[in-house]
Design a protein around this motif. Structure first.
Motif, short mmCIF file in Angstrom:
data_model
loop_
_atom_site.label_atom_id
_atom_site.label_comp_id
_atom_site.label_asym_id
_atom_site.label_seq_id
_atom_site.Cartn_x
_atom_site.Cartn_y
_atom_site.Cartn_z
N LYS A 2 83.98 -53.12 -33.65
CA LYS A 2 83.75 -52.19 -32.56
C LYS A 2 82.64 -51.20 -32.93
CE LYS A 2 88.45 -52.32 -30.70
NZ LYS A 2 89.65 -51.52 -30.35
N ASP A 3 82.02 -50.65 -31.86
CA ASP A 3 80.98 -49.65 -32.11
C ASP A 3 81.56 -48.48 -32.91
OD1 ASP A 3 79.16 -51.15 -30.76
OD2 ASP A 3 79.38 -50.08 -28.86
N ILE A 4 80.76 -47.99 -33.85
CA ILE A 4 81.19 -46.88 -34.69
C ILE A 4 80.55 -45.59 -34.19
CG2 ILE A 4 81.12 -45.93 -37.04
CD1 ILE A 4 81.14 -48.78 -38.09
N ASN A 5 81.35 -44.56 -34.11
CA ASN A 5 80.91 -43.26 -33.62
C ASN A 5 79.69 -42.78 -34.41
OD1 ASN A 5 80.67 -40.49 -32.99
ND2 ASN A 5 82.87 -40.34 -32.56
N TYR A 6 78.66 -42.37 -33.68
CA TYR A 6 77.44 -41.87 -34.32
C TYR A 6 77.73 -40.70 -35.25
CZ TYR A 6 73.40 -38.74 -34.61
OH TYR A 6 72.43 -37.88 -35.05
N GLU A 7 78.70 -39.86 -34.91
CA GLU A 7 79.02 -38.70 -35.73
C GLU A 7 79.47 -39.11 -37.13
OE1 GLU A 7 78.64 -35.43 -35.22
OE2 GLU A 7 77.58 -35.97 -33.37
N TYR A 8 80.11 -40.27 -37.24
CA TYR A 8 80.51 -40.73 -38.57
C TYR A 8 79.30 -40.92 -39.48
CZ TYR A 8 85.19 -41.81 -36.66
OH TYR A 8 86.44 -41.74 -36.08
N TYR A 9 78.26 -41.52 -38.89
CA TYR A 9 77.05 -41.75 -39.68
C TYR A 9 76.37 -40.43 -40.05
CZ TYR A 9 77.39 -46.71 -38.58
OH TYR A 9 77.81 -48.01 -38.49
N LYS A 10 76.38 -39.49 -39.12
CA LYS A 10 75.78 -38.19 -39.39
C LYS A 10 76.51 -37.48 -40.53
CE LYS A 10 74.38 -33.95 -37.00
NZ LYS A 10 74.41 -33.22 -35.70
N ILE A 11 77.85 -37.54 -40.50
CA ILE A 11 78.64 -36.92 -41.56
C ILE A 11 78.44 -37.66 -42.88
CG2 ILE A 11 81.01 -36.51 -42.32
CD1 ILE A 11 81.69 -36.00 -39.33
N PHE A 12 78.41 -38.99 -42.81
CA PHE A 12 78.14 -39.80 -44.01
C PHE A 12 76.81 -39.40 -44.64
CE2 PHE A 12 75.60 -43.41 -45.54
CZ PHE A 12 76.33 -43.76 -46.68
N TYR A 13 75.80 -39.24 -43.82
CA TYR A 13 74.46 -38.87 -44.31
C TYR A 13 74.49 -37.54 -45.04
CZ TYR A 13 69.74 -36.93 -44.06
OH TYR A 13 68.55 -36.32 -44.37
N GLU A 14 75.16 -36.54 -44.47
CA GLU A 14 75.20 -35.21 -45.08
C GLU A 14 75.97 -35.23 -46.39
OE1 GLU A 14 73.54 -32.62 -44.38
OE2 GLU A 14 72.68 -33.28 -42.49
N VAL A 15 77.09 -35.97 -46.44
CA VAL A 15 77.86 -36.05 -47.68
C VAL A 15 77.02 -36.73 -48.77
CG1 VAL A 15 79.89 -37.03 -48.81
CG2 VAL A 15 80.08 -36.07 -46.50
N ALA A 16 76.34 -37.82 -48.40
CA ALA A 16 75.51 -38.54 -49.37
C ALA A 16 74.33 -37.68 -49.84
CB ALA A 16 75.00 -39.84 -48.75
N ARG A 17 73.72 -36.96 -48.89
CA ARG A 17 72.55 -36.14 -49.22
C ARG A 17 72.93 -34.97 -50.12
NH1 ARG A 17 69.88 -31.62 -47.05
NH2 ARG A 17 71.53 -31.33 -45.50
N LEU A 18 74.07 -34.36 -49.85
CA LEU A 18 74.47 -33.15 -50.58
C LEU A 18 75.40 -33.44 -51.76
CD1 LEU A 18 75.09 -30.90 -47.44
CD2 LEU A 18 73.14 -30.80 -49.00
N GLY A 19 75.97 -34.64 -51.79
CA GLY A 19 76.85 -35.01 -52.89
C GLY A 19 78.16 -34.25 -52.93
N SER A 20 78.58 -33.78 -51.75
CA SER A 20 79.80 -32.96 -51.73
C SER A 20 80.38 -32.94 -50.32
CB SER A 20 79.46 -31.53 -52.18
OG SER A 20 80.49 -30.63 -51.85
N PHE A 21 81.70 -33.10 -50.22
CA PHE A 21 82.37 -33.00 -48.92
C PHE A 21 82.33 -31.57 -48.41
CE2 PHE A 21 83.37 -37.15 -49.77
CZ PHE A 21 84.33 -37.74 -48.95
N SER A 22 82.56 -30.60 -49.31
CA SER A 22 82.60 -29.21 -48.87
C SER A 22 81.21 -28.73 -48.43
CB SER A 22 83.13 -28.31 -49.99
OG SER A 22 82.31 -28.41 -51.15
N ALA A 23 80.17 -29.13 -49.17
CA ALA A 23 78.80 -28.74 -48.79
C ALA A 23 78.42 -29.36 -47.45
CB ALA A 23 77.81 -29.17 -49.87
N ALA A 24 78.83 -30.60 -47.22
CA ALA A 24 78.55 -31.24 -45.94
C ALA A 24 79.28 -30.53 -44.81
CB ALA A 24 78.96 -32.71 -46.00
N ALA A 25 80.50 -30.12 -45.07
CA ALA A 25 81.27 -29.40 -44.05
C ALA A 25 80.57 -28.09 -43.66
CB ALA A 25 82.68 -29.11 -44.56
N LYS A 26 80.04 -27.37 -44.65
CA LYS A 26 79.33 -26.13 -44.36
C LYS A 26 78.04 -26.40 -43.57
CE LYS A 26 81.00 -23.57 -48.41
NZ LYS A 26 80.61 -22.92 -49.69
N ALA A 27 77.33 -27.45 -43.94
CA ALA A 27 76.08 -27.77 -43.26
C ALA A 27 76.31 -28.18 -41.82
CB ALA A 27 75.35 -28.89 -44.01
N LEU A 28 77.45 -28.81 -41.57
CA LEU A 28 77.75 -29.31 -40.21
C LEU A 28 78.63 -28.34 -39.41
CD1 LEU A 28 78.51 -32.99 -41.27
CD2 LEU A 28 76.54 -32.23 -39.94
#
Length: 296
Positions: A2-28
């Motif tokens: 099934k199609d995957i929500n675009y927001e998942y990819y956006k969150i995945f990108y931020e976690v990968a870029r920042l190397g941290s779940f908490s840092a990604a949460a703050k950025a988003l």
């Protein structure tokens, strides 16, 4: 699948870029639990683990690396499109990112960059200096908005729109040690008896000169290869060899240098401005292109 929500990819990108779940949460501007749940959902849909989790950070798994290599350029293109719509239409903001070699920046682009900045002071100008070959790669990746490059350029193809904005000749130059060559046309085979100074193999100029020698079934082995025409000129001044450079780089009225004439005429080359043919130009790019002369 099934199609995957675009927001998942956006969150995945931020976690990968920042190397941290908490840092990604703050950025988003979302909770860390929302980030964790989104990554979990994405991993379940893909049936792959995307991150190796530790107490302090996260790193990508091989599957995560593969996904990131596709997500990162896709999101960059989307963000570029959003920036163009929201900022650049009025030329009252946004950014113009140009790729060009150091030589082209110094000897060709500077007055046009100055003129553009005076006309559109709110547009941020960014210039990336790379070889002309690498600039084509950057343009194809969407990392720059446009480039100015020498031709022929083996990496330019139908994916790019080009127009000629200048022309020049390449010349061999030498210092006083080589005065016996002044005003005497020299053949390519004879040139091979002298130390040749030229740009390295990652440049269009190097490709061009090697091709000229190969057409006469000659193998060119330079004495010195560098990444700067200015440095080649300085080395020619101190008599380390005969340098091959574009004519527009040569200092006017230089007493330390002269042009070594060749029996084989060197063809004219051109400067071209290039953009991606499959992506419409932004108003910012079109405004800059309008300042450049069109050379037929």
């Amino acid at each position: 699948m099934k199609d995957i929500n675009y927001e998942y990819y956006k969150i995945f990108y931020e976690v990968a870029r920042l190397g941290s779940f908490s840092a990604a949460a703050k950025a988003l501007f979302v909770s860390q639990s929302a980030v964790s749940q989104s990554i979990k959902n994405l991993e379940e849909k893909l049936n792959r683990s995307l991150f190796i989790r530790t107490t302090k950070s996260v790193t990508l798994t091989p599957a995560g690396e593969l996904l990131y290599s596709h997500v990162e350029p896709a999101l960059r293109l989307l963000m570029q499109g959003q920036a163009r719509i929201t900022e650049e239409n009025s030329l009252e903001g946004g950014q113009l990112h140009i790729g060009a070699s150091d030589t082209i920046c110094r000897y060709y682009l500077l007055p046009y960059l100055q003129q553009f900045h005076k006309l559109y002071p709110k547009v941020s100008l960014k210039v990336t200096n790379q070889t002309s070959l690498r600039c084509v790669d950057l343009l194809g990746e969407g990392a720059v908005d446009m480039i100015v490059t020498n031709t022929p350029n083996s990496r330019l193809n139908s994916s790019f729109d080009t127009r000629q904005v200048g022309s020049f000749y390449d010349v061999f130059i030498a210092g006083k040690t080589f005065l016996t060559l002044k005003d005497r046309p020299i053949s390519f085979p004879e040139l091979l008896h002298y130390p040749i100074l030229m740009l390295d193999r990652q440049s269009t100029t190097s490709e061009f000169l090697h091709d000229l020698f190969l057409r006469e079934q000659l193998q060119l082995t330079p004495e010195i290869e560098l990444g700067s025409n200015d440095l080649l000129i300085e080395l020619a001044k101190i008599n380390l060899g005969i340098a091959f450079v574009p004519d527009f780089c040569i200092p006017e009225n230089s007493k330390d240098l002269f042009i070594v004439k060749t029996k084989t005429s060197l063809p004219k080359r051109h400067l071209v401005a290039a953009t991606r043919s499959f992506v419409p130009n932004s108003p910012v790019v079109d405004a800059f292109l309008a300042l450049l002369p069109e050379v037929l």
